[in-house]
Motif scaffolding. Structure first.
Motif, PDB file in Angstrom:
ATOM      1  N   VAL A 125       0.886  -1.122  -0.167  1.00 17.46           N
ATOM      2  CA  VAL A 125       0.028  -0.052  -0.003  1.00 17.46           C
ATOM      3  C   VAL A 125       0.818   1.309   0.023  1.00 17.46           C
ATOM      4  N   ILE A 126       1.858   1.305   0.760  1.00 20.10           N
ATOM      5  CA  ILE A 126       2.858   2.248   0.905  1.00 20.10           C
ATOM      6  C   ILE A 126       3.529   2.514  -0.384  1.00 20.10           C
ATOM      7  N   ASN A 132       5.375  12.020  -4.036  1.00 18.05           N
ATOM      8  CA  ASN A 132       4.912  13.078  -3.234  1.00 18.05           C
ATOM      9  C   ASN A 132       3.491  13.166  -2.776  1.00 18.05           C
ATOM     10  N   SER A 133       3.273  12.027  -2.317  1.00 21.54           N
ATOM     11  CA  SER A 133       1.700  11.961  -1.615  1.00 21.54           C
ATOM     12  C   SER A 133       2.287  12.453  -0.275  1.00 21.54           C
ATOM     13  N   HIS A 134       1.258  13.210   0.299  1.00 22.12           N
ATOM     14  CA  HIS A 134       1.312  13.564   1.689  1.00 22.12           C
ATOM     15  C   HIS A 134       1.165  12.165   2.734  1.00 22.12           C
ATOM     16  N   PRO A 135       2.124  12.275   3.746  1.00 20.63           N
ATOM     17  CA  PRO A 135       2.020  10.920   4.419  1.00 20.63           C
ATOM     18  C   PRO A 135       0.825  10.585   5.285  1.00 20.63           C
ATOM     19  N   MET A 136       0.032  11.777   5.414  1.00 20.82           N
ATOM     20  CA  MET A 136      -1.227  11.332   6.421  1.00 20.82           C
ATOM     21  C   MET A 136      -2.230  10.358   5.567  1.00 20.82           C
ATOM     22  N   PRO A 137      -2.608  10.758   4.279  1.00 16.79           N
ATOM     23  CA  PRO A 137      -3.508   9.758   3.527  1.00 16.79           C
ATOM     24  C   PRO A 137      -2.750   8.414   3.295  1.00 16.79           C
ATOM     25  N   ILE A 138      -1.438   8.375   3.216  1.00 14.27           N
ATOM     26  CA  ILE A 138      -0.833   6.914   3.168  1.00 14.27           C
ATOM     27  C   ILE A 138      -1.109   6.362   4.461  1.00 14.27           C
ATOM     28  N   LEU A 139      -0.883   6.866   5.727  1.00 17.24           N
ATOM     29  CA  LEU A 139      -1.343   6.299   6.888  1.00 17.24           C
ATOM     30  C   LEU A 139      -2.642   5.852   7.205  1.00 17.24           C
ATOM     31  N   ALA A 186       7.982   2.913   8.361  1.00 19.29           N
ATOM     32  CA  ALA A 186       7.798   2.490   6.985  1.00 19.29           C
ATOM     33  C   ALA A 186       7.438   3.602   6.079  1.00 19.29           C
ATOM     34  N   ILE A 187       6.727   4.524   6.435  1.00 17.07           N
ATOM     35  CA  ILE A 187       6.220   5.558   5.591  1.00 17.07           C
ATOM     36  C   ILE A 187       7.341   6.418   5.521  1.00 17.07           C
ATOM     37  N   TYR A 188       7.937   6.985   6.553  1.00 14.54           N
ATOM     38  CA  TYR A 188       9.197   7.899   6.652  1.00 14.54           C
ATOM     39  C   TYR A 188      10.310   7.301   5.732  1.00 14.54           C
ATOM     40  N   TYR A 387       8.552  18.485   7.292  1.00 15.24           N
ATOM     41  CA  TYR A 387       7.489  18.814   8.203  1.00 15.24           C
ATOM     42  C   TYR A 387       6.004  18.327   7.571  1.00 15.24           C
ATOM     43  N   ASP A 388       5.712  17.735   6.346  1.00 16.10           N
ATOM     44  CA  ASP A 388       4.649  17.154   6.123  1.00 16.10           C
ATOM     45  C   ASP A 388       4.398  16.029   7.114  1.00 16.10           C
ATOM     46  N   TYR A 389       5.369  15.602   7.846  1.00 18.79           N
ATOM     47  CA  TYR A 389       5.411  14.121   8.399  1.00 18.79           C
ATOM     48  C   TYR A 389       4.897  14.325   9.790  1.00 18.79           C
ATOM     49  N   TYR A 390       5.100  15.537  10.331  1.00 18.76           N
ATOM     50  CA  TYR A 390       4.757  15.696  11.931  1.00 18.76           C
ATOM     51  C   TYR A 390       3.412  15.215  12.173  1.00 18.76           C
ATOM     52  N   THR A 391       2.410  15.314  11.387  1.00 15.78           N
ATOM     53  CA  THR A 391       1.031  14.822  11.987  1.00 15.78           C
ATOM     54  C   THR A 391       0.985  13.408  12.102  1.00 15.78           C
ATOM     55  N   VAL A 392       1.915  12.726  11.286  1.00 19.67           N
ATOM     56  CA  VAL A 392       1.826  11.241  11.419  1.00 19.67           C
ATOM     57  C   VAL A 392       2.430  10.959  12.768  1.00 19.67           C
TER      58      VAL A 392
END
Ligand code: CMX
Length: 439
Positions: A125-126, A132-139, A186-188, A387-392
């Protein structure tokens, strides 16, 4: 010694009669009135949800099971050589209301380690997401994809007594709490880093293993522990906690509920504010051309942001009316570990200039900083500059509170949520602007 699950069951048995009695003997007692402002204004302040896991006082801040955050950090057992407590101990506290012993935490960690492995399809899935996707929808998608693992669903389909709903929910929740940091790492590693790796260290607690997977040295393990603990719960009405509870109230399993929780957290007025703060500070930095701003220059930038119709990210709150203790805890950490960090100095100056400006502007009910004002700067200092990652990171923490609540929701048999809506015509008729039946 009783296991966490056995202890939780005892607590559930003790608690059930309290809810039953409240409903039976006081079901019609009025505890609240609702104003027009509250109906139109996002239901602020209406006491209409119940949770025993945390309570938010506007002036004192959050208490977890009656303990202030400094008390939580002082009392929960810490890993060997660690400055911050094990996150697993917090989950134990949330579920039982009791501070666990070191042995309790060690047993619980052992249980969660066995649940950490991700199914192969989660990595697929990842990989399926564009880079260039935002990590939140991936999570969110990863958590949703694991819905097929739900033990609650399996047992529900076979036919399950309502009184037992909490049991497979507990198993699902533990599986998800254990797997969330692994998905996050894994996303990071997929999106940003060639330094981390997807192997785990099964000798480490949740925070330690997360730092290990990101390839981060000490004290990032403590940063991760601190971060997951302070973000874990903020009573029931905030968007992420409420979304998780709402979805679960239809007996959707924890995977569907937490995926929804993640989506709610991804809004800039809620969890995404932490990345907005970093973006905003970086913009200020660019405007200053590399020079540290004077107080006057920073004041001007804050006014410019407000005058262009934008909010100051990281400031204000729907309930809090003082500096968020979650901000204070991070500030204390920064003062002792990174006092000379340039971005931290920005935060300190903003802390001085923003509250009086928001007060002067007179709109925000709370001019003080919230948790999101600080969190990104610490991550940046330790090399998480995406910083897109911080909300993960916020999501991994928040899932602990949401999942604890869902277990208790099931245990106490809270019903499907269904408030009543009315039309504008009806509201106008109720307050006398229009006559009855006039449209
Ligand atoms: N900057 C500028 N204006 C602000 C403001 C801020 N930081 N905080 C509130 N205001 C404004 C509101 O936009 C609102 O303006 P309008 O009357 O024009 O609509 C007015 O002040 C009154 O708002 P409020 O009652 O004080 O705040 P709300 O309960 O409606 O909203 C919150 C709370 C957090 C959404 C808001 O303070 C905000 O937008 N803050 C910035 C974003 C942020 O930091 N969010 C993270 C919060 C913590 C979290 O959930 O993670």
């Amino acid at each position: 010694m009783k296991t966490l699950k056995e202890k939780l069951y005892d607590k559930i048995e003790q608690h059930r009669p309290r809810i039953k009695r409240l409903m039976k003997e006081h079901g019609e007692t009025v505890i609240n009135e609702v104003t027009v402002q509250q109906v139109i204004g996002g239901m602020r302040g209406i006491k209409s949800l119940i949770t025993d896991i945390s309570y938010l006082d506007p002036y004192e801040g959050i208490r977890y099971r009656g303990f202030t955050l400094p008390e939580v950090f002082e009392k929960l057992p810490k890993p060997y050589g660690g400055e911050m407590p094990c996150v697993e101990g917090l989950f134990y506290l949330f579920l039982t209301g009791e501070i666990p012993t070191e042995n309790d935490v060690a047993d619980f960690i052992y249980d969660t380690i066995n649940r950490r492995q991700l199914p192969k399809y989660v990595y697929e899935v990842i990989d399926a997401f564009p880079n260039n996707s935002h990590p939140m929808p991936i999570l969110s998608a990863c958590v949703m994809a694991m819905q097929r693992e739900s033990q609650f669903n399996l047992r529900y389909r076979r036919g399950m007594n309502k009184m037992d709903f909490w049991d497979p929910t507990y198993e699902d929740a533990l599986n998800l709490v254990s797997k969330m940091p692994i998905i996050g790492a894994a996303i990071y590693n997929k999106l940003y880093s060639d330094k981390g790796q997807n192997y785990q260290d099964p000798t480490l607690d949740l925070g330690g293993n997360f730092a290990y997977m990101l390839g981060k040295d000490k004290p990032y393990d403590d940063v991760a522990r601190m971060y997951f603990i302070i973000h874990a719960d903020h009573e029931a009405g905030n968007v992420s906690a409420h979304t998780g509870h709402l979805i679960a109230s239809s007996l959707s399993d924890v995977y569907l509920s937490v995926s929804g929780m993640i989506n709610g957290l991804a809004g800039p007025l809620h969890g995404l504010a932490n990345q907005e703060v970093l973006r905003w500070i970086q913009k200020l930095r660019e405007e200053m051309g590399g020079n540290f701003p004077t107080e006057e220059q920073l004041k001007k930038s804050v006014w410019d942001t407000l005058n262009s119709g934008q909010v100051i990210p990281g400031y204000g709150h729907a309930v809090l009316r003082k500096t968020d203790p979650r901000y204070t805890i991070q500030r204390e950490f920064a003062l002792s570990h990174m006092p000379d960090d340039e971005l931290f100095k920005y935060l300190e100056l903003l802390y001085k200039v923003v509250p009086p400006i928001l007060q002067e502007q007179g709109k925000a009910k709370n001019p003080w900083p919230n948790v999101d004002a600080h969190s990104g700067v610490i991550q940046w200092h330790y090399g998480i500059t995406e910083y897109d990652y911080y909300t993960v990171l916020f999501s991994i923490g928040r899932a602990i509170g949401v999942l604890s609540n869902i277990i208790w929701d099931r245990a106490l048999g809270y019903p499907i949520e269904r408030p009543k809506s009315i039309t504008t015509d009806m509201l106008e008729q109720m307050v006398g602007i229009k006559k009855k039946n006039e449209v």
